[in-house]
Design a protein around this motif. Structure first.
Motif, short mmCIF file in Angstrom:
data_model
loop_
_atom_site.label_atom_id
_atom_site.label_comp_id
_atom_site.label_asym_id
_atom_site.label_seq_id
_atom_site.Cartn_x
_atom_site.Cartn_y
_atom_site.Cartn_z
N THR A 69 0.44 -2.74 -3.26
CA THR A 69 0.21 -1.29 -3.14
C THR A 69 1.35 -0.59 -2.38
OG1 THR A 69 -1.27 -1.89 -1.33
CG2 THR A 69 -2.28 -1.27 -3.42
N ILE B 1 2.83 -0.35 0.53
CA ILE B 1 2.88 0.34 1.82
C ILE B 1 3.95 -0.30 2.71
CG2 ILE B 1 1.58 0.90 3.92
CD1 ILE B 1 -0.94 1.02 2.12
N ARG C 137 5.81 -0.07 6.54
CA ARG C 137 5.68 0.42 7.93
C ARG C 137 6.19 -0.69 8.84
NH1 ARG C 137 0.92 -2.08 9.79
NH2 ARG C 137 -0.08 -3.19 8.09
N TYR D 211 3.96 -2.87 14.06
CA TYR D 211 3.30 -4.12 14.48
C TYR D 211 3.28 -4.22 16.00
CZ TYR D 211 2.85 -5.84 9.72
OH TYR D 211 2.46 -6.00 8.42
N TYR E 218 -7.45 1.46 2.08
CA TYR E 218 -6.17 2.19 2.24
C TYR E 218 -5.86 2.85 0.92
CZ TYR E 218 -4.68 -2.29 0.32
OH TYR E 218 -4.58 -3.40 -0.45
N THR F 263 -1.04 -10.36 3.19
CA THR F 263 -1.27 -9.09 2.52
C THR F 263 -0.19 -8.07 2.86
OG1 THR F 263 -2.54 -8.34 4.40
CG2 THR F 263 -3.76 -9.47 2.67
N GLY F 264 0.85 -8.49 3.62
CA GLY F 264 1.75 -7.46 4.16
C GLY F 264 3.23 -7.70 3.99
N LYS G 161 6.55 -4.76 2.51
CA LYS G 161 7.32 -3.92 3.45
C LYS G 161 8.48 -4.70 4.06
CE LYS G 161 3.67 -3.59 6.26
NZ LYS G 161 2.84 -4.74 5.82
O1 PYC Z 1 0.44 -4.43 5.18
O2 PYC Z 1 0.35 -2.25 5.27
C1 PYC Z 1 0.02 -3.34 4.78
C2 PYC Z 1 -0.87 -3.35 3.62
C3 PYC Z 1 -1.48 -2.29 3.09
C4 PYC Z 1 -2.19 -2.76 2.05
C5 PYC Z 1 -2.03 -4.08 1.95
N1 PYC Z 1 -1.19 -4.44 2.93
#
Ligand code: PYC
Ligand code: FAD
Length: 415
Positions: A75, A77, A79, A82, A282, A365-366, A369
């Motif tokens: 998706t 995102i 940023r 952290y 989100y 999941t991140g 970015k």
């Molecule tokens: O890491 O910001 C994130 C994120 C948003 C949705 C999935 N991961």
């Protein structure tokens, strides 16, 4: 490779045919480095190996099509808010690279710093996000605390009344956060790496990792034949454990399905990215107009790219709790990806107990970015054989020494 510019656009508009963006390479018998996985991380690694370290005899192998893993399923995102200094430094390194990436690789990755707003609905949320804001500001990273009225001014459409089930008590805003076009990231890095001599080989699955008598990596076995190499960099996200098992290694990783959803496209209604841990969803709006949203992983490990139906239902409920007006939109599509999570929710980047075998995984999941920063530090680690300064804290050894980098809260809604 011809450079994209106004002039080239005019020339192509006048009839000059477009060239292929990257070479469809056939595998050679040997390479200096083989990267497993043509997602954003693997392609970025190959690009920086060639560009910054002069290591150009590199193959990137993918069992499917490039960008067909989580890179093309996420998706988007972006940023760097952290909590721990090690992660803030790594993710902000990536964010700084995002800011100039389109120019760097001469490809529009559509990075849009539209701001990421993390909503607080409980006093615990308020305390946690304020702690992140303070920590980030001490680290020199932008993050600010907004009152509900300031949040609604920044993101019109937020319901800050107390009529809703989970009233908004405030929000943390990272203005430099935002989104980018995921496919363009894979295509842009592929094109730039290919132009520097990197071979990108699709539909070629790695099936074995061979070692010489001293235990050093000597080749990979693949569905397109054996390829000799003394350095293998694995960037295979949800399938990392499967590949590391080929070298006899067991990593502290679990793989879960994570789903994403898009609505039909509508006129601009949501100018920023909104995340809510408590309501658990989100959402952002793509440049095409679709609302792009998601929530948490399945509770059970799996390699299915579909995900549980009840998770889809809960995600829809959560989004509508935040934005009841979106109830009138039709859902266009949903899909899943396989994310690889570690016990401390931080990635693993670096050397492994097998000489010549390097790993870049656990982004869970991140990791979208992190793509440019991850590729940048992984390339340096492979080229020199020594962990890059920003990668060093993320070594596999931390699960033995206990120097964990706990980012369960910063991982937001997703795990
Ligand atoms: O890491 O910001 C994130 C994120 C948003 C949705 C999935 N991961
Ligand atoms: P991938 O893109 O998955 O690439 C790995 C590649 O390895 C794949 O192409 C696969 O085919 C290949 N491969 C696997 N096994 C083999 C083999 N045996 N041989 C050869 N090739 C192999 N992150 C964010 O920062 N922001 C977000 O908003 C966000 N949202 C997400 C939403 C969803 C639904 C999902 C699933 C993930 C999301 N993520 C997000 C996480 C992010 O997508 C990943 O962390 C990141 O894209 C991982 O990139 P990668 O290049 O490591 O992996």
């Amino acid at each position: 490779m011809s450079r994209y510019s106004w002039l080239s656009l005019l020339r192509h508009g006048a009839g000059q045919p477009w060239a292929r963006q990257w070479r469809d390479a056939a595998p050679k018998a040997a390479y200096d480095v083989v990267i497993v996985g043509a997602g954003g991380h693997g392609l970025a690694t190959a690009y920086y190996l060639a560009k910054e370290h002069g290591v150009r005899n590199v193959a990137v192998l993918d069992k499917g099509w490039l960008g067909g893993g989580n890179t093309g399923r996420n998706t988007t995102i972006i940023r760097s808010n952290y909590l721990q200094p090690e992660s803030a430094a790594l993710y902000d390194h990536a964010l700084r690279l995002w800011e100039t990436l389109s120019r760097e690789i001469n490809y529009n990755v559509m990075y849009s710093a539209r701001g990421v707003l993390m909503l607080a609905h409980t006093h615990h949320d308020v305390q946690v996000f304020k702690r992140h804001v303070h920590a980030n500001r001490l680290q020199g990273i932008d993050n600010e605390w907004l009152t509900p009225a300031q949040a609604a001014a920044f993101c019109p459409g937020l319901d800050i009344s107390d009529r809703v089930r989970f009233p908004i008590l405030g929000a943390a805003l990272q203005r430099r956060g935002g989104v980018a076009r995921h496919d363009a990231v894979a295509w842009g890095y592929a094109r730039a790496a290919s132009a520097l001599g990197v071979d990108i080989i699709q539909n070629c699955a790695v099936t074995g990792i061979l070692r010489d008598a001293a235990g050093v990596v000597s080749a990979v076995e693949t569905t397109c034949g054996p390829i000799a190499t003394s350095r293998v960099g694995v960037a295979a996200a949800g399938h990392t454990s499967v590949i590391m098992a080929m070298a006899g290694l067991r990593l502290p990783l679990e793989s879960f399905p994570l789903q994403a959803f898009v609505s039909e496209p509508v006129k601009p209604v949501l100018p920023c990215v909104v995340m809510s841990n408590t309501v658990h969803a989100y959402i952002s709006q793509s440049d095409k107009g679709e609302l792009v949203f998601g929530a948490g992983t399945d509770a059970y490990t799996s390699y299915s790219q579909a995900g549980g139906l009840h998770v889809a239902g809960e995600t829809l409920q959560a989004v509508l709790e935040l934005f009841p007006a979106f109830r009138r939109l039709r859902l266009l599509r949903n899909w899943g990806g396989i994310v690889d999570t570690t016990p401390d929710r931080s990635p693993i980047i670096g050397l492994t107990p097998v000489p010549g075998l390097y790993v870049n995984c656990g982004w869970g999941t991140g990791g979208f970015k992190a793509t440019p920063g991850s590729g940048h530090v992984f390339a340096a680690t492979i080229a020199t054989g020594v962990p890059h300064r920003l990668a060093a804290p993320f070594a596999l050894e931390r699960f033995v020494t206990g120097r964990l980098i706990d980012e369960a809260a910063a991982a937001a809604v997703a795990h």
